[in-house]
Design an enzyme around this catalytic site. Structure first.
Site, PDB file in Angstrom:
ATOM      1  N   GLY A 126       0.812  -1.040  -0.078  1.00  0.00           N
ATOM      2  CA  GLY A 126      -0.084   0.039   0.159  1.00  0.00           C
ATOM      3  C   GLY A 126       0.946   1.261  -0.007  1.00  0.00           C
ATOM      4  O   GLY A 126       1.857   1.250   0.078  1.00  0.00           O
TER       5      GLY A 126
ATOM      6  N   GLY B 229       0.977   5.666   1.083  1.00  0.00           N
ATOM      7  CA  GLY B 229       0.062   6.701   1.653  1.00  0.00           C
ATOM      8  C   GLY B 229       0.550   7.935   1.328  1.00  0.00           C
ATOM      9  O   GLY B 229       1.745   8.068   0.348  1.00  0.00           O
ATOM     10  N   ALA B 230       0.333   9.143   1.881  1.00  0.00           N
ATOM     11  CA  ALA B 230       0.748  10.360   1.618  1.00  0.00           C
ATOM     12  C   ALA B 230       2.443  10.481   1.854  1.00  0.00           C
ATOM     13  O   ALA B 230       3.018  11.099   1.016  1.00  0.00           O
ATOM     14  CB  ALA B 230       0.205  11.586   2.479  1.00  0.00           C
TER      15      ALA B 230
ATOM     16  N   LYS C 240       5.366   4.415   1.829  1.00  0.00           N
ATOM     17  CA  LYS C 240       5.051   2.865   0.981  1.00  0.00           C
ATOM     18  C   LYS C 240       5.219   1.869   1.882  1.00  0.00           C
ATOM     19  O   LYS C 240       6.311   1.867   2.684  1.00  0.00           O
ATOM     20  CB  LYS C 240       5.812   2.967  -0.232  1.00  0.00           C
ATOM     21  CG  LYS C 240       5.360   3.881  -1.249  1.00  0.00           C
ATOM     22  CD  LYS C 240       6.084   3.702  -2.555  1.00  0.00           C
ATOM     23  CE  LYS C 240       5.775   4.652  -3.668  1.00  0.00           C
ATOM     24  NZ  LYS C 240       6.684   4.627  -4.773  1.00  0.00           N
ATOM     25  N   VAL C 241       4.312   0.934   1.852  1.00  0.00           N
ATOM     26  CA  VAL C 241       4.425  -0.378   2.646  1.00  0.00           C
ATOM     27  C   VAL C 241       4.640  -1.533   1.928  1.00  0.00           C
ATOM     28  O   VAL C 241       4.039  -1.881   0.737  1.00  0.00           O
ATOM     29  CB  VAL C 241       3.208  -0.659   3.646  1.00  0.00           C
ATOM     30  CG1 VAL C 241       3.200  -1.880   4.475  1.00  0.00           C
ATOM     31  CG2 VAL C 241       2.979   0.695   4.373  1.00  0.00           C
TER      32      VAL C 241
ATOM     33  N   LYS D 175       7.556  -0.558   6.107  1.00  0.00           N
ATOM     34  CA  LYS D 175       7.057   0.985   5.749  1.00  0.00           C
ATOM     35  C   LYS D 175       8.175   1.762   5.475  1.00  0.00           C
ATOM     36  O   LYS D 175       9.134   1.905   6.435  1.00  0.00           O
ATOM     37  CB  LYS D 175       6.009   1.372   6.753  1.00  0.00           C
ATOM     38  CG  LYS D 175       5.186   2.692   6.538  1.00  0.00           C
ATOM     39  CD  LYS D 175       4.339   2.935   7.819  1.00  0.00           C
ATOM     40  CE  LYS D 175       3.434   4.029   7.215  1.00  0.00           C
ATOM     41  NZ  LYS D 175       2.199   4.374   7.982  1.00  0.00           N
TER      42      LYS D 175
ATOM     43  N   ASP E 208      -6.753   9.344  13.259  1.00  0.00           N
ATOM     44  CA  ASP E 208      -7.067   9.052  11.730  1.00  0.00           C
ATOM     45  C   ASP E 208      -7.672   7.832  11.724  1.00  0.00           C
ATOM     46  O   ASP E 208      -7.219   7.047  10.734  1.00  0.00           O
ATOM     47  CB  ASP E 208      -6.024   9.468  10.950  1.00  0.00           C
ATOM     48  CG  ASP E 208      -6.354   9.132   9.394  1.00  0.00           C
ATOM     49  OD1 ASP E 208      -7.474   9.706   9.139  1.00  0.00           O
ATOM     50  OD2 ASP E 208      -5.465   8.870   8.763  1.00  0.00           O
TER      51      ASP E 208
HETATM   52  N1  ADE Z   1      -0.401  -2.029   5.008  1.00  0.00           N
HETATM   53  C1  ADE Z   1      -0.079  -1.332   5.832  1.00  0.00           C
HETATM   54  N2  ADE Z   1       0.265  -1.571   6.785  1.00  0.00           N
HETATM   55  C2  ADE Z   1       0.268  -2.935   6.713  1.00  0.00           C
HETATM   56  C3  ADE Z   1       0.853  -4.181   7.616  1.00  0.00           C
HETATM   57  N3  ADE Z   1       1.331  -3.729   8.737  1.00  0.00           N
HETATM   58  N4  ADE Z   1       0.585  -5.412   7.015  1.00  0.00           N
HETATM   59  C4  ADE Z   1      -0.294  -5.671   5.924  1.00  0.00           C
HETATM   60  N5  ADE Z   1      -0.560  -4.535   5.326  1.00  0.00           N
HETATM   61  C5  ADE Z   1      -0.236  -3.455   5.716  1.00  0.00           C
END
Ligand code: ADE
Length: 456
Positions: free
Chosen positions: A27, A29-30, A33-34, A49, A145
């Site tokens: 994923g 975010g602002a 990235k994760v 992250k 949030d």
């Molecule tokens: N997306 C954001 N954080 C995550 C996490 N800890 N585990 C799985 N997906 C995620």
């Protein structure tokens, strides 16, 4: 996570710091990235992250503020329904948060797939959410949030609250939650409009808001979404959306039970003074159905130290580049993590680890205190007063063969004089290099340069 973050992505298969094999993007975010990653030593999955540009001062970039908030918050929290922070790593251009992996993905996707969730499942997830939020509040952390996108699921379908990048922290020395300016009320407008409490929108007029009550509102919006499958307040026009939120007017779908309707109405009360609190929720008939009070009490207990992904405690780790960055006065991030309190101290000693801990043991025992070592290499020592009224935790980080950083944490007022008169002077020993001395800085920077360049 929806918007784009910066920085070159770590390529799949790349091994980060010799420890984590990077995988696919989970994923964005602002500010970060994760990625999925694998802890090479244990084979376990983690989420990494990645925040770009840690060198930019806090406040100058979304990343600058949010990684500090997130680390500060997660370091205080250890709870079965909050994503665990295993480790923080840093290179010259990025900060990496190694997080517990929530294998079930976003709760939001689950709701989207199923339209809406059955009431018993809503209750189970909502209880887990409230336990995580109440625990965070008890540790002085206000999420600010909360929304389904920040609620993840593990493989058993249990909830994990994530993304504390907007969190406000109450300093440990006061009762204020001061993400901003140290009084009882918060001032920063955070969160995603559809989930934000009315008083957060109007804080300029009212002079601030209570972070705990604002989080409760967001819990109400989430409960509504789980049960209904759509938002309680929605409008393409932001001004109209704010007006709806301000009025708190919502309509539950026909399948919502009367008890659940009542609880949602108590959560979505536009007046924070009359809005239901955690204590009120615990007494609510819908929430309290088949409630296990012992399990709840256990969930609220403070827990131990951070562990690596395989569950080993982190007591005896070497300093990593992130520590070096934060120890460096040129980029001293440490005051941003915690308020300076008299019961935390850090200094450097030109001595090897063992002789420092040996000295602490001798002096502590001579004072009739229990001293025990923790961690495989004894890099952490805990000193306890006879009546349990004093606890000193000393962590020693070998910086070089002869240079050691000592981090002290004290609790229990009874030990003040013991610390000042006996343990402190004994621990500081013959040579105490203040962290600001040029020799230390040069040494730290040399190591940082060496490690930083190989960690990119
Ligand atoms: N997306 C954001 N954080 C995550 C996490 N800890 N585990 C799985 N997906 C995620």
């Amino acid at each position: 996570m929806t918007e784009t973050g910066g920085g070159a992505p770590p390529s799949p298969g790349k091994v980060l710091f010799g420890k984590y094999e990077m995988g696919r993007l989970l994923g964005r975010g602002a500010s970060a990235k994760v990625y999925h990653a694998r802890h090479c030593a244990s084979g376990l999955g983690v989420a990494v992250k990645v925040f770009p540009n840690p060198r930019r001062p806090a406040g100058c970039s979304a990343a600058g503020d949010s990684f500090i908030r997130e680390i500060s918050a997660l370091r205080r929290l250890r709870h079965p329904h909050i994503v665990r922070l295993h480790e923080v790593l840093a290179s010259r251009s990025k900060v990496y948060l190694v997080l517990e992996l929530a294998k079930g993905g976003e709760l939001f996707s689950r709701v989207e797939e199923r339209g809406h969730l059955p009431e018993d499942l809503c209750r189970r997830l909502f209880r887990q959410l409230v336990s995580a939020v109440a625990y965070s509040h008890s540790r002085g952390v206000f999420h600010r949030d909360l929304k389904p996108e920040n609620l993840l699921l593990d493989e058993a379908g249990d909830l994990k609250v994530s993304d504390f990048g907007f969190a406000a922290l109450r300093s440990s020395s006061s009762s204020s939650a001061d993400g901003d300016d140290g009084d009882l009320l918060l001032h920063t407008q955070c969160g995603t409009p559809a989930y934000v409490a009315p008083e957060v929108l109007t804080k300029k007029m009212t002079g601030g808001y209570d972070g705990a009550k604002a989080d409760m509102w967001s819990c109400g919006v989430i409960l509504f979404v789980l049960n209904a499958g759509y938002l309680p307040f929605n409008d393409p026009n932001l001004m109209s959306l704010y007006r709806k939120i301000y009025r708190g007017y919502h309509r539950c779908p026909r399948w919502t039970s009367p008890n659940l309707r009542r609880l949602i109405a108590r959560l979505l009360d536009p007046n924070p003074a009359t809005r239901i609190s955690v204590d009120g929720i615990l007494r609510d008939p819908w929430f309290a159905k088949d409630f296990d009070a012992d399990q709840w009490t256990a969930l609220m207990q403070p827990r131990g130290d951070a562990t690596d992904p395989s569950g080993k405690p982190h007591h005896r780790r070497e300093l990593n580049a992130f520590d070096l960055i934060s120890f460096s006065p040129g980029l001293d991030l440490s005051p941003l993590f915690e308020e300076a309190t008299s019961d935390r101290e850090r200094f450097a000693l030109a001595e090897p680890v063992d002789s420092i801990v040996d000295r602490l043991e001798q002096v502590g025992r001579a004072q009739g205190l229990a001293v025990r070592r923790e961690g495989e290499n004894g890099f952490c020592a805990v000193v306890e007063g006879q009546k349990g009224d004093f606890l000193l935790r000393v962590e020693v980080y070998p910086l070089t063969a002869s240079l050691t950083v000592v981090a002290i944490e004290r609790s229990g007022g009874a030990g003040e004089s013991l610390w000042n008169e006996k343990l402190g002077p004994a621990l500081r020993g013959p040579v105490n290099l203040a962290l600001e001395t040029p020799s230390f800085i040069t040494e730290a920077e040399r190591i940082h340069d060496a490690t930083g360049s190989s960690m990119e």
